[in-house]
Scaffold this motif. Structure first.
Motif, mmCIF file in Angstrom:
data_model
loop_
_atom_site.group_PDB
_atom_site.id
_atom_site.type_symbol
_atom_site.label_atom_id
_atom_site.label_comp_id
_atom_site.label_asym_id
_atom_site.label_seq_id
_atom_site.Cartn_x
_atom_site.Cartn_y
_atom_site.Cartn_z
ATOM 1 N N VAL A 1 2.947 3.878 1.192
ATOM 2 C CA VAL A 1 3.724 4.956 1.800
ATOM 3 C C VAL A 1 4.121 4.575 3.212
ATOM 4 N N TRP A 2 5.151 5.270 3.701
ATOM 5 C CA TRP A 2 5.616 5.059 5.066
ATOM 6 C C TRP A 2 6.262 6.338 5.560
ATOM 7 N N ASN A 3 6.118 6.587 6.862
ATOM 8 C CA ASN A 3 6.904 7.619 7.537
ATOM 9 C C ASN A 3 7.250 7.109 8.915
ATOM 10 N N GLU A 4 8.116 7.815 9.596
ATOM 11 C CA GLU A 4 8.620 7.322 10.886
ATOM 12 C C GLU A 4 7.551 7.248 11.976
ATOM 13 N N ASN A 5 6.391 7.845 11.747
ATOM 14 C CA ASN A 5 5.331 7.839 12.752
ATOM 15 C C ASN A 5 4.321 6.711 12.580
ATOM 16 N N GLN A 6 4.524 5.867 11.595
ATOM 17 C CA GLN A 6 3.567 4.777 11.399
ATOM 18 C C GLN A 6 4.289 3.446 11.349
ATOM 19 N N GLU A 7 3.545 2.401 11.698
ATOM 20 C CA GLU A 7 4.098 1.055 11.658
ATOM 21 C C GLU A 7 3.843 0.456 10.288
ATOM 22 N N GLY A 8 4.869 0.137 9.586
ATOM 23 C CA GLY A 8 4.748 -0.553 8.314
ATOM 24 C C GLY A 8 4.238 0.310 7.175
ATOM 25 N N TRP A 9 4.345 -0.243 5.989
ATOM 26 C CA TRP A 9 3.906 0.411 4.762
ATOM 27 C C TRP A 9 2.407 0.261 4.612
ATOM 28 N N LYS A 10 1.752 1.326 4.158
ATOM 29 C CA LYS A 10 0.300 1.306 3.969
ATOM 30 C C LYS A 10 -0.042 2.002 2.657
ATOM 31 N N PRO A 11 -1.140 1.575 2.009
ATOM 32 C CA PRO A 11 -1.594 2.317 0.833
ATOM 33 C C PRO A 11 -2.071 3.705 1.268
ATOM 34 N N ILE A 12 -1.885 4.688 0.407
ATOM 35 C CA ILE A 12 -2.303 6.053 0.731
ATOM 36 C C ILE A 12 -3.754 6.078 1.198
ATOM 37 N N GLU A 13 -4.616 5.280 0.578
ATOM 38 C CA GLU A 13 -6.027 5.275 0.955
ATOM 39 C C GLU A 13 -6.239 4.860 2.408
ATOM 40 N N SER A 14 -5.249 4.244 3.036
ATOM 41 C CA SER A 14 -5.341 3.832 4.439
ATOM 42 C C SER A 14 -4.687 4.825 5.394
ATOM 43 N N VAL A 15 -4.233 5.952 4.861
ATOM 44 C CA VAL A 15 -3.604 6.996 5.673
ATOM 45 C C VAL A 15 -4.442 8.265 5.491
ATOM 46 N N PRO A 16 -5.548 8.378 6.241
ATOM 47 C CA PRO A 16 -6.512 9.457 6.013
ATOM 48 C C PRO A 16 -5.921 10.859 6.022
ATOM 49 N N THR A 17 -4.987 11.125 6.920
ATOM 50 C CA THR A 17 -4.432 12.482 6.972
ATOM 51 C C THR A 17 -3.699 12.832 5.676
ATOM 52 N N LEU A 18 -2.932 11.904 5.149
ATOM 53 C CA LEU A 18 -2.220 12.153 3.893
ATOM 54 C C LEU A 18 -3.196 12.211 2.727
ATOM 55 N N LEU A 19 -4.113 11.269 2.654
ATOM 56 C CA LEU A 19 -5.084 11.244 1.561
ATOM 57 C C LEU A 19 -5.871 12.553 1.514
ATOM 58 N N ASN A 20 -6.317 13.031 2.666
ATOM 59 C CA ASN A 20 -7.070 14.285 2.705
ATOM 60 C C ASN A 20 -6.244 15.447 2.179
ATOM 61 N N LEU A 21 -4.974 15.511 2.543
ATOM 62 C CA LEU A 21 -4.112 16.583 2.044
ATOM 63 C C LEU A 21 -3.955 16.506 0.527
ATOM 64 N N LEU A 22 -3.802 15.320 -0.003
ATOM 65 C CA LEU A 22 -3.606 15.157 -1.443
ATOM 66 C C LEU A 22 -4.885 15.476 -2.210
ATOM 67 N N VAL A 23 -6.014 14.968 -1.747
ATOM 68 C CA VAL A 23 -7.288 15.183 -2.432
ATOM 69 C C VAL A 23 -7.709 16.648 -2.322
ATOM 70 N N GLN A 24 -7.569 17.229 -1.149
ATOM 71 C CA GLN A 24 -7.936 18.628 -0.942
ATOM 72 C C GLN A 24 -7.136 19.530 -1.865
ATOM 73 N N ARG A 25 -5.882 19.311 -1.959
ATOM 74 C CA ARG A 25 -5.008 20.122 -2.815
ATOM 75 C C ARG A 25 -5.424 19.992 -4.275
ATOM 76 N N THR A 26 -5.753 18.782 -4.721
ATOM 77 C CA THR A 26 -6.165 18.551 -6.098
ATOM 78 C C THR A 26 -7.470 19.281 -6.395
#
Length: 71
Positions: A37-62
């Motif tokens: 994944v990538w967004n304008e606030n991060q440098e380069g593409w990263k696996p979701i597991e390396s983006v704690p804020t996004l991972l937490n939102l996805l896991v919490q919702r599930t």
């Protein structure tokens, strides 16, 4: 609102998508922790597991939408 891009199964860039769309893709098992994944606030593409804020939102919702275990 943060807009996300991700790399799909065909290794094509998809997006931009809001977090709610990524949640749906996560719940439908179209993306997983290894999806890049990538967004304008991060440098380069990263696996979701390396983006704690996004991972937490996805896991919490599930977790909120999963059924309780049978008794």
């Amino acid at each position: 609102m943060t807009e996300w891009y991700y790399v799909d199964a065909d290794r094509q860039q998809a997006g931009p998508h809001e977090t709610a769309k990524l949640r749906k893709l996560w719940e439908d098992k179209i993306i997983d922790a290894e999806t890049l994944v990538w967004n304008e606030n991060q440098e380069g593409w990263k696996p979701i597991e390396s983006v704690p804020t996004l991972l937490n939102l996805l896991v919490q919702r599930t977790r909120q939408h999963s059924s309780p275990p049978p008794v």
